[in-house]
Write a protein that holds these residues in place. Structure first.
Motif, PDB file in Angstrom:
ATOM      1  N   ARG A 220      -5.409  25.423  -3.961  1.00 55.68           N
ATOM      2  CA  ARG A 220      -5.841  24.522  -2.891  1.00 55.68           C
ATOM      3  C   ARG A 220      -5.278  23.119  -3.127  1.00 55.68           C
ATOM      4  O   ARG A 220      -4.861  22.434  -2.176  1.00 55.68           O
ATOM      5  N   GLN A 221      -5.217  22.711  -4.362  1.00 58.59           N
ATOM      6  CA  GLN A 221      -4.634  21.408  -4.694  1.00 58.59           C
ATOM      7  C   GLN A 221      -3.127  21.382  -4.426  1.00 58.59           C
ATOM      8  O   GLN A 221      -2.554  20.320  -4.213  1.00 58.59           O
ATOM      9  N   GLN A 222      -2.505  22.558  -4.431  1.00 58.60           N
ATOM     10  CA  GLN A 222      -1.072  22.640  -4.156  1.00 58.60           C
ATOM     11  C   GLN A 222      -0.756  22.687  -2.663  1.00 58.60           C
ATOM     12  O   GLN A 222       0.407  22.791  -2.288  1.00 58.60           O
ATOM     13  N   GLY A 223      -1.775  22.644  -1.821  1.00 58.35           N
ATOM     14  CA  GLY A 223      -1.551  22.589  -0.390  1.00 58.35           C
ATOM     15  C   GLY A 223      -1.848  23.860   0.373  1.00 58.35           C
ATOM     16  O   GLY A 223      -1.705  23.899   1.601  1.00 58.35           O
ATOM     17  N   PHE A 224      -2.288  24.901  -0.305  1.00 59.93           N
ATOM     18  CA  PHE A 224      -2.642  26.149   0.380  1.00 59.93           C
ATOM     19  C   PHE A 224      -4.073  26.012   0.903  1.00 59.93           C
ATOM     20  O   PHE A 224      -5.037  26.113   0.146  1.00 59.93           O
ATOM     21  N   ASP A 225      -4.206  25.770   2.201  1.00 57.84           N
ATOM     22  CA  ASP A 225      -5.519  25.497   2.773  1.00 57.84           C
ATOM     23  C   ASP A 225      -6.358  26.745   2.989  1.00 57.84           C
ATOM     24  O   ASP A 225      -7.555  26.662   3.247  1.00 57.84           O
ATOM     25  N   GLN A 226      -5.750  27.923   2.921  1.00 59.73           N
ATOM     26  CA  GLN A 226      -6.475  29.183   3.082  1.00 59.73           C
ATOM     27  C   GLN A 226      -6.280  30.041   1.835  1.00 59.73           C
ATOM     28  O   GLN A 226      -5.184  30.089   1.266  1.00 59.73           O
ATOM     29  N   GLY A 227      -7.340  30.697   1.418  1.00 61.70           N
ATOM     30  CA  GLY A 227      -7.237  31.576   0.258  1.00 61.70           C
ATOM     31  C   GLY A 227      -8.348  32.604   0.246  1.00 61.70           C
ATOM     32  O   GLY A 227      -9.475  32.314   0.643  1.00 61.70           O
ATOM     33  N   ILE A 228      -8.029  33.810  -0.187  1.00 59.36           N
ATOM     34  CA  ILE A 228      -9.003  34.898  -0.237  1.00 59.36           C
ATOM     35  C   ILE A 228      -8.889  35.595  -1.582  1.00 59.36           C
ATOM     36  O   ILE A 228      -7.793  35.960  -2.017  1.00 59.36           O
ATOM     37  N   HIS A 229     -10.041  35.762  -2.229  1.00 61.62           N
ATOM     38  CA  HIS A 229     -10.104  36.610  -3.416  1.00 61.62           C
ATOM     39  C   HIS A 229     -10.668  37.959  -2.973  1.00 61.62           C
ATOM     40  O   HIS A 229     -11.876  38.129  -2.833  1.00 61.62           O
ATOM     41  N   VAL A 360      -3.066  33.413  -0.911  1.00 68.34           N
ATOM     42  CA  VAL A 360      -3.224  32.016  -0.485  1.00 68.34           C
ATOM     43  C   VAL A 360      -2.099  31.698   0.492  1.00 68.34           C
ATOM     44  O   VAL A 360      -0.976  32.180   0.343  1.00 68.34           O
ATOM     45  N   TRP A 361      -2.419  30.893   1.512  1.00 69.97           N
ATOM     46  CA  TRP A 361      -1.393  30.575   2.509  1.00 69.97           C
ATOM     47  C   TRP A 361      -1.676  29.249   3.195  1.00 69.97           C
ATOM     48  O   TRP A 361      -2.790  28.730   3.169  1.00 69.97           O
ATOM     49  N   GLU A 362      -0.615  28.694   3.786  1.00 67.06           N
ATOM     50  CA  GLU A 362      -0.701  27.466   4.576  1.00 67.06           C
ATOM     51  C   GLU A 362      -0.579  27.835   6.047  1.00 67.06           C
ATOM     52  O   GLU A 362       0.407  28.454   6.462  1.00 67.06           O
ATOM     53  N   THR A 363      -1.557  27.461   6.834  1.00 69.18           N
ATOM     54  CA  THR A 363      -1.565  27.855   8.245  1.00 69.18           C
ATOM     55  C   THR A 363      -0.478  27.164   9.055  1.00 69.18           C
ATOM     56  O   THR A 363      -0.026  27.700  10.071  1.00 69.18           O
ATOM     57  N   GLN A 364      -0.057  25.979   8.625  1.00 69.03           N
ATOM     58  CA  GLN A 364       0.936  25.235   9.403  1.00 69.03           C
ATOM     59  C   GLN A 364       2.354  25.691   9.105  1.00 69.03           C
ATOM     60  O   GLN A 364       3.151  25.937  10.014  1.00 69.03           O
ATOM     61  N   LEU A 366       3.206  28.478   7.361  1.00 67.26           N
ATOM     62  CA  LEU A 366       3.264  29.934   7.197  1.00 67.26           C
ATOM     63  C   LEU A 366       3.757  30.342   5.804  1.00 67.26           C
ATOM     64  O   LEU A 366       4.225  31.462   5.598  1.00 67.26           O
ATOM     65  N   LYS A 367       3.645  29.436   4.845  1.00 66.86           N
ATOM     66  CA  LYS A 367       4.005  29.746   3.468  1.00 66.86           C
ATOM     67  C   LYS A 367       2.825  30.443   2.801  1.00 66.86           C
ATOM     68  O   LYS A 367       1.673  30.087   3.039  1.00 66.86           O
ATOM     69  N   TYR A 368       3.121  31.440   1.959  1.00 67.63           N
ATOM     70  CA  TYR A 368       2.039  32.170   1.299  1.00 67.63           C
ATOM     71  C   TYR A 368       2.459  32.605  -0.099  1.00 67.63           C
ATOM     72  O   TYR A 368       3.651  32.655  -0.434  1.00 67.63           O
ATOM     73  N   LYS A 369       1.471  32.959  -0.907  1.00 66.10           N
ATOM     74  CA  LYS A 369       1.689  33.522  -2.231  1.00 66.10           C
ATOM     75  C   LYS A 369       0.686  34.639  -2.478  1.00 66.10           C
ATOM     76  O   LYS A 369      -0.459  34.558  -2.034  1.00 66.10           O
ATOM     77  N   LEU A 370       1.139  35.658  -3.180  1.00 61.60           N
ATOM     78  CA  LEU A 370       0.262  36.726  -3.648  1.00 61.60           C
ATOM     79  C   LEU A 370       0.129  36.553  -5.158  1.00 61.60           C
ATOM     80  O   LEU A 370       1.136  36.559  -5.875  1.00 61.60           O
ATOM     81  N   VAL A 371      -1.100  36.394  -5.630  1.00 59.92           N
ATOM     82  CA  VAL A 371      -1.321  35.956  -7.011  1.00 59.92           C
ATOM     83  C   VAL A 371      -2.203  36.949  -7.761  1.00 59.92           C
ATOM     84  O   VAL A 371      -3.288  37.301  -7.295  1.00 59.92           O
ATOM     85  N   GLU A 372      -1.746  37.373  -8.909  1.00 59.16           N
ATOM     86  CA  GLU A 372      -2.559  38.152  -9.836  1.00 59.16           C
ATOM     87  C   GLU A 372      -3.093  37.193 -10.889  1.00 59.16           C
ATOM     88  O   GLU A 372      -2.333  36.484 -11.546  1.00 59.16           O
ATOM     89  N   VAL A 373      -4.415  37.139 -11.051  1.00 57.62           N
ATOM     90  CA  VAL A 373      -5.050  36.191 -11.965  1.00 57.62           C
ATOM     91  C   VAL A 373      -5.463  36.913 -13.244  1.00 57.62           C
ATOM     92  O   VAL A 373      -6.077  37.980 -13.196  1.00 57.62           O
ATOM     93  N   LYS A 374      -5.140  36.299 -14.362  1.00 55.60           N
ATOM     94  CA  LYS A 374      -5.484  36.870 -15.658  1.00 55.60           C
ATOM     95  C   LYS A 374      -6.213  35.827 -16.499  1.00 55.60           C
ATOM     96  O   LYS A 374      -5.697  34.737 -16.738  1.00 55.60           O
ATOM     97  N   GLY A 375      -7.408  36.183 -16.932  1.00 55.19           N
ATOM     98  CA  GLY A 375      -8.176  35.306 -17.789  1.00 55.19           C
ATOM     99  C   GLY A 375      -7.731  35.419 -19.234  1.00 55.19           C
ATOM    100  O   GLY A 375      -6.780  36.148 -19.554  1.00 55.19           O
ATOM    101  N   PRO A 376      -8.408  34.708 -20.129  1.00 56.57           N
ATOM    102  CA  PRO A 376      -8.062  34.784 -21.555  1.00 56.57           C
ATOM    103  C   PRO A 376      -8.112  36.221 -22.073  1.00 56.57           C
ATOM    104  O   PRO A 376      -9.053  36.957 -21.807  1.00 56.57           O
ATOM    105  N   SER A 377      -7.070  36.591 -22.772  1.00 53.95           N
ATOM    106  CA  SER A 377      -6.931  37.918 -23.415  1.00 53.95           C
ATOM    107  C   SER A 377      -6.703  39.063 -22.423  1.00 53.95           C
ATOM    108  O   SER A 377      -6.592  40.216 -22.836  1.00 53.95           O
ATOM    109  N   ASP A 378      -6.641  38.784 -21.127  1.00 55.43           N
ATOM    110  CA  ASP A 378      -6.344  39.842 -20.153  1.00 55.43           C
ATOM    111  C   ASP A 378      -4.840  40.063 -20.068  1.00 55.43           C
ATOM    112  O   ASP A 378      -4.051  39.155 -20.330  1.00 55.43           O
ATOM    113  N   ARG A 379      -4.441  41.259 -19.675  1.00 56.63           N
ATOM    114  CA  ARG A 379      -3.022  41.537 -19.485  1.00 56.63           C
ATOM    115  C   ARG A 379      -2.829  42.446 -18.279  1.00 56.63           C
ATOM    116  O   ARG A 379      -3.773  43.096 -17.822  1.00 56.63           O
TER     117      ARG A 379
END
Length: 414
Positions: A220-229, A360-364, A366-379
């Motif tokens: 969100r700080q990078q400018g992606f105003d929409q995001g879904i987990h 995550v995506w920007e509505t204006q 139309l830029k988007y990213k698909l992100v896999e999140v990994k916490g500590p010790s996850d792989r």
């Protein structure tokens, strides 16, 4: 064929269901006829037969043997299960993978383990993550000093090309906690409040959040105003919205057996695509060339006519509104959606897991990213590696976001 041969054949087909008393020869012939009839049934009906139940029981029995460290007996049972492809074909990848592990690590039968890997990789019923797992096991064996004398056997192992994607790392303060649950982080949340003079003021408070919520705040700080987990449910919901009429189309024999079904019986089998090949390809061609207006119309038609109806593919709470679902579909684009849905249609059983955590995506822009999140010790899991590579090939911008903890992890709440 002698009576003894017939008994052996009945036992094999029924997964060690031994016939102790046989009234007469004709009864045995009738049993064999039933077995051949079951084999000719489509997979989505075969799962209701007695042979399927016995096979599932034997498969569970292998897990018991392994917990008891009876690895020789487990290997024998796995080979018995793999000697047939009639029942539980979707489990063959797991069986091959476990057989290779038992032979290599527990029984130290390296030659047999290598032959097992080759057979598993040549088995067309072994899909996605299990296929990659077998290949990576062979790759590790090539690099292992203990397997140098088996190097020649490993040369002709089929290869798999799975490319890595970009990785980023963010940092967060981990919340002291008890137990062995998922990592919990602390995050500063901006709160707006109404002052006495009706002038809004802002303040911050510390809230507990998951690694995914921490990552959403980062994007969100990078400018992606929409995001879904939503992990896989985000993509399966789009799949259901864009293919609803085809999923529930009539005229296909035996896929709807009663009025209480929430999905066709063949959804998790290869027959799903084969039974609907023409309408699926027509819809995929439409998506491939779809304009923004067409994508919005396709999503809106299903949303307005089916909203609230039970569908295991569609989570109606995944999107806050129709407009948000349309916005994401437009950002992803018809070309990407066509490729994604094609893969899900052909092998939903093995492809429903491993999709990225966040969209995550920007509505204006139309830029988007698909992100896999990994916490500590996850792989990354094998299925996740394959999906990230596949999504990248479809033209998506994909990323793995690693969340590292700040401070001592040994702190605990008293």
């Amino acid at each position: 064929m002698t009576l003894g041969n017939i008994t052996d054949e009945v036992s094999r087909l029924h997964g060690k269901l031994y016939i102790v008393v046989l009234p007469d020869f004709f009864f045995v012939c009738f049993v064999l006829y039933l077995c051949s009839y079951f084999e000719n049934l489509p997979v989505y009906l075969r799962c209701f037969t007695v042979g399927w139940v016995y096979t599932r029981i034997l498969s569970r029995g292998v897990e018991v043997l392994q917990r008891l460290r009876m690895y020789k007996e487990a290997v024998e049972e796995l080979r018995n299960l793999l000697s047939q492809s009639t029942y539980c074909p979707d489990s063959r990848g797991r069986w091959w993978d476990r057989l290779a592990l038992n032979l290599q690590q527990h029984l130290k039968c390296i030659d047999q383990a290598i032959h097992c890997i080759k057979e598993g990789l040549s088995d067309p019923l072994v899909r996605t993550g299990h296929r990659l797992s077998l290949f990576q096991r062979a790759a590790r064996m090539k690099e292992s000093p203990s397997c140098k004398k088996h190097w020649k056997l490993l040369q002709d192992v089929p290869s798999m090309d799975v490319q890595d994607v970009s990785h980023v790392t963010i940092r967060g303060k981990m919340c002291p906690q008890t137990g062995m649950g998922k990592s919990v982080f602390l995050m500063e949340d901006i709160v707006q409040s109404q002052g006495q003079n009706e002038n809004p003021s802002t303040s911050s408070e510390t809230v507990m959040c998951s690694v995914e919520e921490l990552a959403l705040a980062h994007y969100r700080q990078q400018g992606f105003d929409q995001g879904i987990h939503g992990e896989g449910s985000t993509f399966s919901t789009l799949f259901g919205l864009l293919m609803w009429d085809i999923i529930f189309m009539g005229g296909i024999e035996d896929v709807f057996r009663n009025t209480y079904q929430v999905c066709p019986l063949d959804l998790h089998t290869d027959s799903f695509y084969e039974n609907r090949k023409t309408p699926i390809e027509e819809r995929l061609d439409l998506l491939q060339e779809a304009s923004v207006e067409t994508l919005q119309m396709l999503v809106a038609e299903t949303w307005n006519s089916q909203q609230g109806k039970i569908n295991p593919l569609v989570n109606w709470e995944r999107f806050v509104s129709l407009e948000q679902a349309q916005s994401l579909a437009v950002c992803l684009g018809g070309v990407f959606l066509s490729g994604l849905i094609r893969r899900l249609c052909k092998d939903y059983r093995h492809c429903r897991g491993g999709l990225p955590d966040l969209v995550v995506w920007e509505t204006q822009t139309l830029k988007y990213k698909l992100v896999e999140v990994k916490g500590p010790s996850d792989r990354l899991s094998h299925k996740q590696m394959i999906w990230l590579d596949e999504l990248h090939k479809l033209g998506a911008e994909v990323e793995v976001c690693h969340v590292t903890a700040i401070g001592a992890r040994s702190l605990r709440v008293s």
